[in-house]
Design an enzyme around this catalytic site. Structure first.
Site, PDB file in Angstrom:
ATOM      1  CB  CYS A  43      -0.873   0.021   1.243  1.00 53.37           C
ATOM      2  SG  CYS A  43      -1.866  -1.454   1.448  1.00 53.37           S
TER       3      CYS A  43
ATOM      4  NE  ARG B 199       4.103   2.090  -1.670  1.00 55.76           N
ATOM      5  CZ  ARG B 199       5.101   1.941  -0.778  1.00 55.76           C
ATOM      6  NH1 ARG B 199       6.286   2.414  -1.070  1.00 55.76           N
ATOM      7  NH2 ARG B 199       4.911   1.334   0.368  1.00 55.76           N
TER       8      ARG B 199
ATOM      9  CD1 TRP C  30      -0.187  -5.936  -1.561  1.00 61.28           C
ATOM     10  CD2 TRP C  30      -0.459  -5.626  -3.745  1.00 61.28           C
ATOM     11  NE1 TRP C  30       0.174  -7.096  -2.190  1.00 61.28           N
ATOM     12  CE2 TRP C  30       0.032  -6.940  -3.532  1.00 61.28           C
ATOM     13  CE3 TRP C  30      -0.700  -5.207  -5.052  1.00 61.28           C
ATOM     14  CZ2 TRP C  30       0.273  -7.814  -4.586  1.00 61.28           C
ATOM     15  CZ3 TRP C  30      -0.455  -6.090  -6.085  1.00 61.28           C
ATOM     16  CH2 TRP C  30       0.020  -7.379  -5.848  1.00 61.28           C
TER      17      TRP C  30
ATOM     18  CG  ASN D 111       2.331   0.158   3.500  1.00 64.76           C
ATOM     19  OD1 ASN D 111       1.879  -0.929   3.139  1.00 64.76           O
ATOM     20  ND2 ASN D 111       3.593   0.513   3.322  1.00 64.76           N
ATOM     21  N   GLY D 112       0.716  -1.884   5.755  1.00 62.93           N
ATOM     22  CA  GLY D 112       1.308  -2.923   6.612  1.00 62.93           C
ATOM     23  C   GLY D 112       0.295  -4.020   6.903  1.00 62.93           C
TER      24      GLY D 112
ATOM     25  CD  GLU E 185      13.393 -19.334 -10.040  1.00 64.42           C
ATOM     26  OE1 GLU E 185      12.730 -20.112 -10.755  1.00 64.42           O
ATOM     27  OE2 GLU E 185      13.230 -18.107 -10.050  1.00 64.42           O
TER      28      GLU E 185
ATOM     29  CE  LYS F 129      14.004 -14.984 -11.576  1.00 62.11           C
ATOM     30  NZ  LYS F 129      13.089 -16.021 -11.733  1.00 62.11           N
TER      31      LYS F 129
ATOM     32  CD  GLU G  29      12.704 -14.961 -15.780  1.00 65.99           C
ATOM     33  OE1 GLU G  29      11.614 -14.736 -16.302  1.00 65.99           O
ATOM     34  OE2 GLU G  29      12.829 -15.350 -14.614  1.00 65.99           O
TER      35      GLU G  29
ATOM     36  CG  HIS H  45      22.191 -40.745 -18.343  1.00 67.63           C
ATOM     37  ND1 HIS H  45      22.343 -42.099 -18.465  1.00 67.63           N
ATOM     38  CD2 HIS H  45      22.382 -40.455 -17.034  1.00 67.63           C
ATOM     39  CE1 HIS H  45      22.580 -42.633 -17.277  1.00 67.63           C
ATOM     40  NE2 HIS H  45      22.604 -41.666 -16.387  1.00 67.63           N
TER      41      HIS H  45
ATOM     42  CE  LYS I 180       5.792 -10.294 -11.557  1.00 69.10           C
ATOM     43  NZ  LYS I 180       7.013 -11.025 -11.189  1.00 69.10           N
TER      44      LYS I 180
HETATM   45  C1  AGP Z   1       9.689 -16.246 -13.491  1.00 72.49           C
HETATM   46  O1  AGP Z   1      10.692 -15.280 -13.212  1.00 72.49           O
HETATM   47  C2  AGP Z   1       8.690 -15.761 -14.523  1.00 72.49           C
HETATM   48  N1  AGP Z   1       8.200 -14.482 -14.181  1.00 72.49           N
HETATM   49  C3  AGP Z   1       7.629 -16.814 -14.832  1.00 72.49           C
HETATM   50  O2  AGP Z   1       8.250 -18.066 -14.988  1.00 72.49           O
HETATM   51  C4  AGP Z   1       6.530 -16.958 -13.761  1.00 72.49           C
HETATM   52  O3  AGP Z   1       7.082 -17.565 -12.601  1.00 72.49           O
HETATM   53  C5  AGP Z   1       5.415 -17.840 -14.335  1.00 72.49           C
HETATM   54  O4  AGP Z   1       4.895 -17.204 -15.474  1.00 72.49           O
HETATM   55  C6  AGP Z   1       4.281 -18.098 -13.340  1.00 72.49           C
HETATM   56  O5  AGP Z   1       3.656 -16.885 -13.015  1.00 72.49           O
HETATM   57  P1  AGP Z   1       2.658 -16.852 -11.753  1.00 72.49           P
HETATM   58  O6  AGP Z   1       3.483 -17.215 -10.563  1.00 72.49           O
HETATM   59  O7  AGP Z   1       2.126 -15.456 -11.713  1.00 72.49           O
HETATM   60  O8  AGP Z   1       1.580 -17.869 -11.993  1.00 72.49           O
END
Ligand code: AGP
Length: 608
Positions: A2, A27, A75, A101-102, A481, A485, A488, A504, A603
């Protein structure tokens, strides 16, 4: 998270409040509102949706005269996004109005006490409890009322408060959520963050924990929780607005990486009470937990990777079979589910189409669905039978970091809860693990502070073509992961492999100078990992190792070693991910990539 703003001075408050809230939009929020004192009354305007709606309702603030006001972008954490849950919140007589906020962690307990005293509530929020609590303690002295509620609230808060009987004063108080104050022309302003005040002043006061501010048109006073007056140093802000929205960090991703300690704390602390794990939102009795015979974890991307990690944790601790599946595959493979299956869908946005579809398929087959979600009131949060929120706050960077870390915490808590309720975990083991869990935030902080070493290493690999991440057990999950990272945000090709799988086929790709990141945090697998590292280094690979402090033997097989502090074997992902996030980040920065908005990515993937 928030955003709050407040103003008292000689100018009309509403336009200043709306402008300040606009500067806090970055935010993330789902509703907004303002309150303004004018001629003995406090008028309010609040609505779900964007600030545009609020501007339309108030004609840019013109319909709300008055020179004292507070505003808020919400938020949602407690209660879905709605007009009624939007701030400001107030007591029955509207003589006390507050923005927050919190997270007030003990709000339910306080709410029950206030209801017993005859208070009634309109919203589902923790913030409304603050307004009625202030009403309960207010006896004509606002400062006294504020200090009293501070002694009774647990959790985090930055508050802006108007007392209708004191129209020449604006109060603000802070614990764990940021709050700044500054002078403007002919007045004073409070805000959650620097961008909201830069238009008026670069000279601000950063309010520390449990400090109270009393603002008047031409003065500001600071007090401790014991009502002791204190002096504060003014700070000159040199940032530009763009940098200010990132809290002074170059990118949202780096800011959010640094918010991981708080995201971890905010996710576990409300769920650990007197040495027990309490997940009220799970809404499952001990018998129902014992009756589950399979857990199916379904997600995409990084959320899927947390599922892979938690498979080892659930099976290791609770001895319950766990399947992990990509949401985009799940519903097409005719999954076998029944009423004794618990399906856990994990999603930061709560809007990922494939994950939402997996949720609907699971419910169709009669399975119980738990959502682990970061965005309150999102589709997955609303459609799951129960939802366990990660309190990471809004995540702006496309590459997830703090939400990923918060998801791991939620899954650890769930696995430990299941293990305990199914008689697989003794109380002393639970207490030890809870101590390790509580140590994670400061350990993450320490690893984040180690960033310059990682940055130097990353700068040697800006031209890398292929990078391989290898690990065994939970270290395989973290390799997934770490690889995602890197690729991407830097666009360097990268793959993650179960270390034992390399020979393999894929080991044919290892040649002189290929970078291999080996993650080895599982003591019983050290030897196996060391031989995998030797396999690749003898074929020319440069080996970066991420391992536990004290495992110096690894230096015999690695060219570069990053050590992580000691923690429970099941929690190591939460620490090993930090150097890997930093590695990917600095490579992307060094290659001039758009770190926060990588090409081709969104996103939230709301299409299948
Ligand atoms: C990861 O850094 C990406 N942003 C992407 O793999 C993301 O984790 C995936 O699209 C799932 O998104 P969500 O957690 O909003 O469902």
């Amino acid at each position: 998270m928030c955003g709050i703003v407040g103003y008292i001075g000689s100018q009309q408050a509403a336009p200043i409040l709306l402008d300040g809230l606009e500067k806090l939009e970055y935010r993330g929020y789902d509703s907004a509102g303002i309150a303004v004192y004018d001629s003995g009354e406090v008028s309010m305007a609040k609505s779900k949706g964007r600030l545009k709606v609020l501007n339309e309702i108030t004609h840019g603030g013109e319909t709300m005269p008055g020179t004292l006001g507070i505003g808020h972008t919400r938020w949602a954490t407690h209660g879905s996004p709605s007009d009624i849950n939007a701030h400001p919140h107030f007591n029955k007589e509207k003589s006390i109005v507050v923005v927050h906020n919190g997270i007030i962690e003990n709000y339910l307990k306080l709410k029950k006490k206030l209801e017993k005293k005859g208070y009634s509530f309109m919203s589902e929020t923790d913030t409304e409890v603050i307004a009625h609590l202030l009403d309960h303690y207010y006896d004509g002295n606002p400062l006294r009322a504020v200090t009293k509620i501070m002694h009774r609230m647990e959790g985090s808060y930055a508050l802006g408060i108007i007392f209708r009987d004191h129209p020449d004063e604006l109060y603000a108080v802070r614990k764990d959520s940021p709050l700044i104050v500054g002078h403007t022309d002919g007045g004073s302003i409070i805000a959650s963050d620097v961008p909201a005040v830069l238009k008026y002043t670069r000279d601000v006061y950063f309010i520390e924990n449990e400090e109270i501010v009393r603002l008047k048109k031409d003065s500001m006073e600071f007090f401790t929780v014991d009502e002791e007056p204190i002096e504060k140093e003014c700070v000159r802000i040199e940032w530009d607005v763009n940098a200010a929205e990132k809290g002074g960090y170059e990118h949202f991703m780096l800011k959010e990486m640094n918010e991981q300690p708080k995201a971890i704390t905010d996710t576990f602390s409300p769920r650990i009470k007197e040495g027990k794990i309490v997940i009220e939102e799970l809404n499952m009795s001990a018998e129902e937990i014992q009756d589950i015979d399979k857990i199916m974890i379904v997600a995409c991307g990084s959320a899927y990777h947390t599922g892979v990690t938690s498979k080892y944790v659930f099976e290791g601790l609770a001895r319950i079979p766990v399947e992990v599946d990509l949401a985009s595959e799940f519903r097409y493979r005719k999954p076998i589910l029944n009423e004794r299956t618990l399906v856990v869908v994990i999603s930061q946005s709560g809007e990922t189409a494939d994950t939402l579809a997996a949720l609907r398929e699971s419910k169709k087959q009669g399975a119980r669905v738990l959502g682990i979600v970061n965005v309150v009131g999102s589709s997955i949060a609303r459609e799951a039978d129960n939802v366990m929120y990660t309190w990471a706050g809004p995540e702006i960077a496309v590459a997830t970091t703090k939400a990923y870390s918060a998801q791991l915490i939620a899954l650890y808590l769930l696995a430990m809860k299941f293990a305990y309720e199914r008689g697989q975990m003794k109380d002393e083991v639970l207490q030890e693990m809870l101590e390790d869990l509580k140590a994670l935030p400061s350990q993450v902080e320490m690893l984040l502070n180690n960033k310059s070493k990682i940055q130097r290493f990353a700068n040697r690999y800006l031209a890398a073509r292929d990078v391989f991440f290898i690990g065994r057990g939970v270290d395989y999950a973290i390799s997934l992961e770490g690889s995602l990272k890197l690729k991407e945000i830097s666009y360097i090709h990268s793959e993650a492999y179960a270390a034992g799988e390399l020979k393999h086929g894929t080991i044919s790709l290892i040649e002189e100078g290929t970078l291999v990141a080996a993650v080895l945090t599982q003591k019983e697998l050290y030897k196996k990992m060391l031989s995998n590292m030797v396999e690749v280094s003898t074929r020319g690979a440069f080996v970066l190792a991420v391992t536990n402090e004290g495992n110096t033997e690894v230096e015999r097989a690695a060219d570069y070693v990053v050590y992580i502090p000691e923690t429970n074997r099941y929690f190591t992902n939460s620490l090993a991910i930090i150097p890997l996030q930093l590695f990917g980040y600095y490579i992307a920065v060094g290659r001039g990539c758009d770190v926060d908005k990588p090409r081709n990515l969104a996103k939230s993937v709301t299409v299948e």
